[in-house]
Design a protein around this motif. Sequence first.
Motif, PDB file in Angstrom:
ATOM      1  N   GLY A  10       0.828  -1.198   0.000  1.00 37.14           N
ATOM      2  CA  GLY A  10       0.000   0.000   0.000  1.00 37.14           C
ATOM      3  C   GLY A  10       0.854   1.236   0.000  1.00 37.14           C
ATOM      4  N   SER A  11       0.225   2.353   0.292  1.00 38.98           N
ATOM      5  CA  SER A  11       0.903   3.640   0.331  1.00 38.98           C
ATOM      6  C   SER A  11       0.974   4.130   1.767  1.00 38.98           C
ATOM      7  CB  SER A  11       0.163   4.650  -0.546  1.00 38.98           C
ATOM      8  OG  SER A  11       0.853   5.882  -0.559  1.00 38.98           O
ATOM      9  N   VAL A  12       2.146   4.584   2.183  1.00 34.78           N
ATOM     10  CA  VAL A  12       2.351   5.029   3.555  1.00 34.78           C
ATOM     11  C   VAL A  12       3.324   6.201   3.551  1.00 34.78           C
ATOM     12  CG1 VAL A  12       4.244   3.409   3.944  1.00 34.78           C
ATOM     13  CG2 VAL A  12       2.889   4.226   5.892  1.00 34.78           C
ATOM     14  N   GLN A  13       3.205   7.055   4.543  1.00 36.78           N
ATOM     15  CA  GLN A  13       4.134   8.180   4.651  1.00 36.78           C
ATOM     16  C   GLN A  13       5.464   7.731   5.239  1.00 36.78           C
ATOM     17  OE1 GLN A  13       2.050  11.286   6.847  1.00 36.78           O
ATOM     18  NE2 GLN A  13       1.511  12.276   4.912  1.00 36.78           N
ATOM     19  N   SER A  14       6.486   8.500   4.942  1.00 37.86           N
ATOM     20  CA  SER A  14       7.814   8.226   5.480  1.00 37.86           C
ATOM     21  C   SER A  14       7.754   8.103   7.000  1.00 37.86           C
ATOM     22  CB  SER A  14       8.761   9.351   5.072  1.00 37.86           C
ATOM     23  OG  SER A  14      10.063   9.106   5.553  1.00 37.86           O
ATOM     24  N   GLY A  15       8.421   7.081   7.536  1.00 39.20           N
ATOM     25  CA  GLY A  15       8.385   6.819   8.964  1.00 39.20           C
ATOM     26  C   GLY A  15       7.315   5.831   9.381  1.00 39.20           C
ATOM     27  N   GLY A  16       6.418   5.516   8.473  1.00 42.13           N
ATOM     28  CA  GLY A  16       5.327   4.607   8.769  1.00 42.13           C
ATOM     29  C   GLY A  16       5.730   3.142   8.678  1.00 42.13           C
ATOM     30  N   SER A  17       4.726   2.274   8.863  1.00 42.84           N
ATOM     31  CA  SER A  17       4.973   0.826   8.873  1.00 42.84           C
ATOM     32  C   SER A  17       3.965   0.101   7.986  1.00 42.84           C
ATOM     33  CB  SER A  17       4.843   0.281  10.301  1.00 42.84           C
ATOM     34  OG  SER A  17       5.805   0.841  11.166  1.00 42.84           O
ATOM     35  N   LEU A  18       4.383  -1.039   7.490  1.00 42.07           N
ATOM     36  CA  LEU A  18       3.519  -1.964   6.763  1.00 42.07           C
ATOM     37  C   LEU A  18       3.953  -3.378   7.105  1.00 42.07           C
ATOM     38  CD1 LEU A  18       3.323  -0.459   3.146  1.00 42.07           C
ATOM     39  CD2 LEU A  18       1.432  -0.633   4.772  1.00 42.07           C
ATOM     40  N   ARG A  19       3.016  -4.320   7.022  1.00 40.79           N
ATOM     41  CA  ARG A  19       3.367  -5.726   7.178  1.00 40.79           C
ATOM     42  C   ARG A  19       2.909  -6.479   5.939  1.00 40.79           C
ATOM     43  NH1 ARG A  19       1.540 -10.343  11.551  1.00 40.79           N
ATOM     44  NH2 ARG A  19      -0.425 -10.157  10.394  1.00 40.79           N
ATOM     45  N   LEU A  20       3.857  -7.069   5.244  1.00 39.89           N
ATOM     46  CA  LEU A  20       3.559  -7.874   4.077  1.00 39.89           C
ATOM     47  C   LEU A  20       3.369  -9.330   4.475  1.00 39.89           C
ATOM     48  CD1 LEU A  20       6.148  -6.468   1.515  1.00 39.89           C
ATOM     49  CD2 LEU A  20       3.888  -5.594   2.104  1.00 39.89           C
ATOM     50  N   SER A  21       2.488 -10.001   3.744  1.00 37.14           N
ATOM     51  CA  SER A  21       2.244 -11.426   3.974  1.00 37.14           C
ATOM     52  C   SER A  21       2.425 -12.189   2.669  1.00 37.14           C
ATOM     53  CB  SER A  21       0.815 -11.655   4.485  1.00 37.14           C
ATOM     54  OG  SER A  21       0.578 -10.972   5.688  1.00 37.14           O
ATOM     55  N   CYS A  22       2.861 -13.422   2.781  1.00 36.07           N
ATOM     56  CA  CYS A  22       2.995 -14.310   1.621  1.00 36.07           C
ATOM     57  C   CYS A  22       2.450 -15.662   2.033  1.00 36.07           C
ATOM     58  CB  CYS A  22       4.448 -14.421   1.194  1.00 36.07           C
ATOM     59  SG  CYS A  22       4.759 -15.686  -0.065  1.00 36.07           S
ATOM     60  N   VAL A  23       1.331 -16.040   1.439  1.00 36.67           N
ATOM     61  CA  VAL A  23       0.707 -17.321   1.757  1.00 36.67           C
ATOM     62  C   VAL A  23       1.126 -18.352   0.720  1.00 36.67           C
ATOM     63  CG1 VAL A  23      -1.475 -18.537   2.087  1.00 36.67           C
ATOM     64  CG2 VAL A  23      -1.253 -16.160   2.828  1.00 36.67           C
ATOM     65  N   THR A  24       1.539 -19.515   1.190  1.00 33.78           N
ATOM     66  CA  THR A  24       1.956 -20.589   0.290  1.00 33.78           C
ATOM     67  C   THR A  24       0.818 -21.580   0.100  1.00 33.78           C
ATOM     68  OG1 THR A  24       2.777 -22.044   2.032  1.00 33.78           O
ATOM     69  CG2 THR A  24       4.283 -20.381   1.207  1.00 33.78           C
ATOM     70  N   SER A  25       0.802 -22.236  -1.064  1.00 31.96           N
ATOM     71  CA  SER A  25      -0.278 -23.175  -1.359  1.00 31.96           C
ATOM     72  C   SER A  25      -0.092 -24.510  -0.643  1.00 31.96           C
ATOM     73  CB  SER A  25      -0.362 -23.413  -2.865  1.00 31.96           C
ATOM     74  OG  SER A  25       0.881 -23.901  -3.350  1.00 31.96           O
TER      75      SER A  25
END
Length: 125
Positions: A10-25
Amino acid sequence: QVQLVESGGGSVQSGGSLRLSCVTSGDIERWGCMAWFRQAPGKEREGVAAIDSAGITRYADSVLGRFTISQVNAEKTLYLQMDSLEPEDTAIYYCAAESFVSWWGLLRPSSFGFWGLGTQVTVTS
């Protein structure tokens, strides 16, 4: 057929946080190593973080201390917690998996044969 599906970008401002996920089959335990890579416009794909079946992790110098890779076997999911994001972190982030990768190859795209389609991360100043 192996599938790796990323989400959480997604889009976030500098200093912010994100959590990415990767689901396997399939079961995540089948992979000897999983990793996150990223590719910014006009640049080569680069390794961000990797984790092997023993839980040993490796990070690119540019994200060390800001990003954390982890996996939850029961959820068949690989995560990338990204804190203190900077505009330079803007890229498409890809999940990758492989049965065996040497220590020296953990952050090399050529070491991995299975890839997701990616998720966009945009950091604005």
